[in-house]
Write a protein that holds these residues in place. Structure first.
Motif, PDB file in Angstrom:
ATOM      1  N   LEU A 117     -13.554  -5.542  12.612  1.00 17.14           N
ATOM      2  CA  LEU A 117     -13.419  -6.449  13.843  1.00 17.14           C
ATOM      3  C   LEU A 117     -11.915  -6.055  14.051  1.00 17.14           C
ATOM      4  CD1 LEU A 117     -15.017  -9.835  13.100  1.00 17.14           C
ATOM      5  CD2 LEU A 117     -15.562  -8.025  14.527  1.00 17.14           C
ATOM      6  N   ALA A 118     -10.987  -5.815  13.281  1.00 17.23           N
ATOM      7  CA  ALA A 118      -9.796  -5.473  13.538  1.00 17.23           C
ATOM      8  C   ALA A 118      -9.628  -4.106  14.236  1.00 17.23           C
ATOM      9  CB  ALA A 118      -8.696  -5.454  12.135  1.00 17.23           C
ATOM     10  N   PRO A 168      -8.015  -3.797   8.100  1.00 18.21           N
ATOM     11  CA  PRO A 168      -8.337  -4.888   7.090  1.00 18.21           C
ATOM     12  C   PRO A 168     -10.006  -5.100   7.214  1.00 18.21           C
ATOM     13  CG  PRO A 168      -7.513  -5.755   8.892  1.00 18.21           C
ATOM     14  CD  PRO A 168      -7.094  -4.594   8.940  1.00 18.21           C
ATOM     15  N   VAL A 212       0.536  -0.042  13.586  1.00 17.91           N
ATOM     16  CA  VAL A 212       1.181  -0.624  12.558  1.00 17.91           C
ATOM     17  C   VAL A 212       0.908  -1.837  11.979  1.00 17.91           C
ATOM     18  CG1 VAL A 212       3.462  -1.400  11.720  1.00 17.91           C
ATOM     19  CG2 VAL A 212       3.365   0.827  13.283  1.00 17.91           C
ATOM     20  N   ARG A 213       0.551  -2.927  12.619  1.00 20.25           N
ATOM     21  CA  ARG A 213       0.319  -4.075  12.193  1.00 20.25           C
ATOM     22  C   ARG A 213      -1.194  -4.011  11.475  1.00 20.25           C
ATOM     23  NH1 ARG A 213       1.484  -7.962   9.203  1.00 20.25           N
ATOM     24  NH2 ARG A 213       0.266  -9.741  10.429  1.00 20.25           N
ATOM     25  N   LYS A 273      -1.316  -2.619   8.303  1.00 18.77           N
ATOM     26  CA  LYS A 273      -0.840  -3.250   7.037  1.00 18.77           C
ATOM     27  C   LYS A 273      -1.255  -4.418   6.616  1.00 18.77           C
ATOM     28  CE  LYS A 273       4.008  -1.366   7.572  1.00 18.77           C
ATOM     29  NZ  LYS A 273       5.236  -1.306   7.856  1.00 18.77           N
ATOM     30  N   LEU A 274      -2.531  -4.708   7.361  1.00 13.03           N
ATOM     31  CA  LEU A 274      -3.417  -5.781   7.034  1.00 13.03           C
ATOM     32  C   LEU A 274      -4.377  -5.576   5.910  1.00 13.03           C
ATOM     33  CD1 LEU A 274      -3.584  -7.773  10.168  1.00 13.03           C
ATOM     34  CD2 LEU A 274      -2.481  -8.576   8.355  1.00 13.03           C
ATOM     35  N   ALA A 275      -4.439  -4.355   5.666  1.00 12.61           N
ATOM     36  CA  ALA A 275      -5.406  -3.922   4.605  1.00 12.61           C
ATOM     37  C   ALA A 275      -4.968  -4.080   3.198  1.00 12.61           C
ATOM     38  CB  ALA A 275      -5.910  -2.514   4.713  1.00 12.61           C
ATOM     39  N   GLU A 331     -10.559  -5.057  17.896  1.00  9.80           N
ATOM     40  CA  GLU A 331      -9.436  -5.813  18.433  1.00  9.80           C
ATOM     41  C   GLU A 331      -8.280  -4.523  18.855  1.00  9.80           C
ATOM     42  OE1 GLU A 331      -9.231 -10.043  16.278  1.00  9.80           O
ATOM     43  OE2 GLU A 331      -8.347  -8.324  15.279  1.00  9.80           O
ATOM     44  N   LEU A 388       0.835  -1.342  -0.038  1.00 12.70           N
ATOM     45  CA  LEU A 388      -0.050  -0.152  -0.008  1.00 12.70           C
ATOM     46  C   LEU A 388       0.798   1.318  -0.001  1.00 12.70           C
ATOM     47  CD1 LEU A 388      -3.114   0.809   0.371  1.00 12.70           C
ATOM     48  CD2 LEU A 388      -2.170   1.357   2.761  1.00 12.70           C
ATOM     49  N   PRO A 389       0.795   1.981  -1.079  1.00 11.73           N
ATOM     50  CA  PRO A 389       1.507   3.414  -1.146  1.00 11.73           C
ATOM     51  C   PRO A 389       1.021   4.360  -0.227  1.00 11.73           C
ATOM     52  CG  PRO A 389       0.524   2.738  -3.334  1.00 11.73           C
ATOM     53  CD  PRO A 389       0.196   1.785  -2.232  1.00 11.73           C
ATOM     54  N   GLN A 390       1.735   5.375   0.095  1.00 12.92           N
ATOM     55  CA  GLN A 390       1.218   6.375   0.796  1.00 12.92           C
ATOM     56  C   GLN A 390       0.102   7.224   0.237  1.00 12.92           C
ATOM     57  OE1 GLN A 390       1.721   7.554   4.132  1.00 12.92           O
ATOM     58  NE2 GLN A 390       2.885   5.516   4.366  1.00 12.92           N
ATOM     59  N   GLN A 438       2.227   4.106  16.791  1.00  9.55           N
ATOM     60  CA  GLN A 438       2.905   2.996  17.394  1.00  9.55           C
ATOM     61  C   GLN A 438       2.157   1.446  17.439  1.00  9.55           C
ATOM     62  OE1 GLN A 438       5.842   2.646  18.628  1.00  9.55           O
ATOM     63  NE2 GLN A 438       5.571   0.646  19.495  1.00  9.55           N
TER      64      GLN A 438
END
Lengths: 399, 399
Positions: free
Chosen positions: B105-106, B102, B272-273, B276-278, B109, B69-71, B269
């Protein structure tokens, strides 16, 4: 008498013809996030994907296949992957052991959260793919870095260091093979040595990142850790994907192979969320790549091998003062810049002085602040231009 | 004198013409996972997506946009969503508050793991979307179920019950609006009452699931909780997506709006994860849907309103003995089957006796074992057939 022209791969010609302007038009992350520089900092290749993947995407559009992941597609993915692994690695995997996850890191998170002793440290051989040094910490785990050994033969795991870390209580070893960032492909002996060490310690798992498995360059061969022996199969939690070989990291689909029966039994309960984070289009694309992407992948590997030959020569010509081992797999090179005696990170130096964006080795583990990671999966003329610019920067610095 | 024909929406005609065979040909999860039954158990619509989304997918194919995914794409998504929210809900959101995740539900979480007091229980009004009763437990949290109130006016939150749960130490309230599974759309007074209760308790967050916000049926209006007041904005962690309105759940892309400054500061912070899951294709599709999907969405809402009218009549005709409130939003109906006095779950009954797969109310919270959830976003003739079959099953049972 007939002259036989050398067989030219038309894909290689097409890839040679991609220039920087075309790469910027596609605005991938690598060619847009650092707009003023040539992009070599993130492990994505610049050659598009297999026609079969594009066809699968068109099929998704035709049947509005943007919905939740159906069971039949998961079944197809399992079969497509196990067939691919059988043909390519001679590996026999029961389809039900193959789970779908969004990316390899989701597999690592699963391994840490559910398959290791609570609170046990994680062994990370270094230099390491950067997130391997971040994710365990985010999940509350201590990391024990074990530097890989390096000599004239290149990089390899340090079994003594790993043994000591396991003796100190670590519950998981991260094995990245083919290795990011060094490009090293582990030999059978090296993997067997690891497995022997791990087997000494009760219940330890090895998280095996084989995302680059399809990207092994001749004459190296990929050997999947879980196939070594029944013991290795029990130790292994293996993740792989088409995302590197077929340039699909943004589709969020990877595979987790659970060769340990307990791990497999636990997945139905513990893997529910991870399984639902993979994209349906990614699953369709992975099926197409595994089933029909072979010819395209062969072209890619041929091109990457020629790029590696080119890179060997370019480094010799322009960056001979840097430490460099010709990669055996992946499309990543690891350069030791310590001879430059920079008073800044070499990544910052090359960004400013050469206009080339590479990854900072400091993020790959303690002791690697003088290294950079360079992704060489880019059209030949672009790669030449990059290394020439880096070479000029080094010459100016040394002048 | 000219006769004015009533304006017919060609999309409505096209959707009316989709039959069960065509739905099965597309093999979505809803029409393949339970192959022997008509599918009404999972919240996905059967009408494809907006042409702009298909065009965005073709553009992805054209520029091999399957990479990380680009900025620039994240920036476009933020702008597309904030423009959509301004035009549609009169809501003013700073683009940097919009994060990519994504799925909804994410976001839940993230809220549990990072934005609530460690270990604090989670308040779930019931009946609830099933995963809301699973995810907190998976993350080590106790759930306090607070049944919604129900009378002739329909369903609404119970502020007294929620206040008691917060008094008992809960740190998060899950607000689903428009509500899955009841189809209720909360009024301003109802939301203000919740906000007043929450504000009595220091540091409590409200996870606001607004995934169905674009799917509010007339005359109801969507009101985003975070816009109520500065206090509500501080309480709210809001998730939304195009996945329901534009039928894109398999693309794994949703938005998390952090209207609390502390939550926003922590995202760099802690997020981050999740960020990156989308999927990259999901981001491109969401941009297209938000920017150019308006006309298609208007057609969809018109069709869903006509389906709701149809459903009201069908239930009256065939299932009058069941409890039913005409949905104000979503494409989900919630049916109380307690008058049938079944000695099995009503979902099992309708699957076997009517060949219609609906969701089991027992999974939506304690006390709802006699309910079923029915997804009515299906072509009119298919919906008629479903309800008629359910009606016949009920008549046979009562005979």
């Amino acid at each position: 008498m007939t002259a036989v022209a050398p067989r030219i791969d038309p894909l290689h010609q097409a890839w040679d013809a991609i220039d920087e302007a075309e790469l910027r038009r596609r605005h991938s992350l690598k060619w847009s996030d650092v707009p003023e520089a040539m992009g070599a900092f993130i492990a994505e290749a610049d050659f598009g994907t297999a026609p079969a993947v594009d066809a699968a995407m068109r099929d998704v559009i035709d049947r509005a296949g943007y919905g939740y992941l159906p069971q039949w597609l998961l079944a197809e993915l399992r079969e497509a992957y196990t067939d691919f692994a059988r043909e390519r690695y001679g590996q026999s995997i029961a389809p039900e052991r193959v789970q779908i996850i969004p990316d390899v890191l989701a597999g690592l998170e699963h391994a840490i959260n559910y398959l290791t002793r609570p609170g046990s440290p994680v062994v990370v051989p270094t230099p390491a793919y950067m997130p391997f040094l971040e994710i365990p910490v985010r999940l509350g785990r201590e990391i024990i870095e074990v530097p890989m050994l390096h000599d004239d033969a290149g990089w390899r795991l340090d079994p003594v260091g790993i043994d000591a870390a396991l003796e100190a209580g670590a519950g998981l070893v991260i094995l990245c093979n083919p290795h990011n960032p060094t490009g090293h492909v582990a030999s059978r002996a090296e993997l067997e040595e690891l497995s022997t060490v791990v087997e000494k310690h009760e219940g330890v798992r090895v998280f095996v990142d084989e995302i680059h498995a399809p990207v092994v360059l001749g004459p190296a061969r990929h050997l999947s850790y879980a196939t070594l022996s029944p013991a290795a199969a029990r130790q292994a939690v293996t993740a792989t994907s088409t995302s590197k070989a077929f340039a699909l990291p943004g589709l969020k689909c990877a595979q987790l192979i659970l060769s340990n029966d307990d791990d497999l039994a636990g997945w139905a309960q513990d893997g529910v969320r991870a399984g639902k984070l993979a994209s349906t289009v990614g699953a369709a694309a992975n099926v197409a790549a595994y089933r029909e992407g072979g010819a395209w992948l062969a072209s890619l590997l041929g091109y990457l091998e020629s790029l590696r030959t080119e890179l060997d020569a370019l480094v010799e010509q322009h960056l001979a003062c840097l430490g460099y081992d010709s990669p055996e797999g992946t499309y990543i090179a690891w350069l030791d810049c310590s001879s430059l005696h920079l008073n800044e990170s070499p990544a910052a130096f090359f960004l400013r002085e050469a206009g080339v964006a590479v990854s900072d080795g400091a993020a790959c583990g303690a002791g690697f602040a003088a290294h950079v990671r360079l992704v060489f999966a880019t059209p030949r003329p672009v790669l030449r231009s990059m290394i020439e610019r880096m070479g000029e920067a080094v010459r100016r610095h040394q002048a």
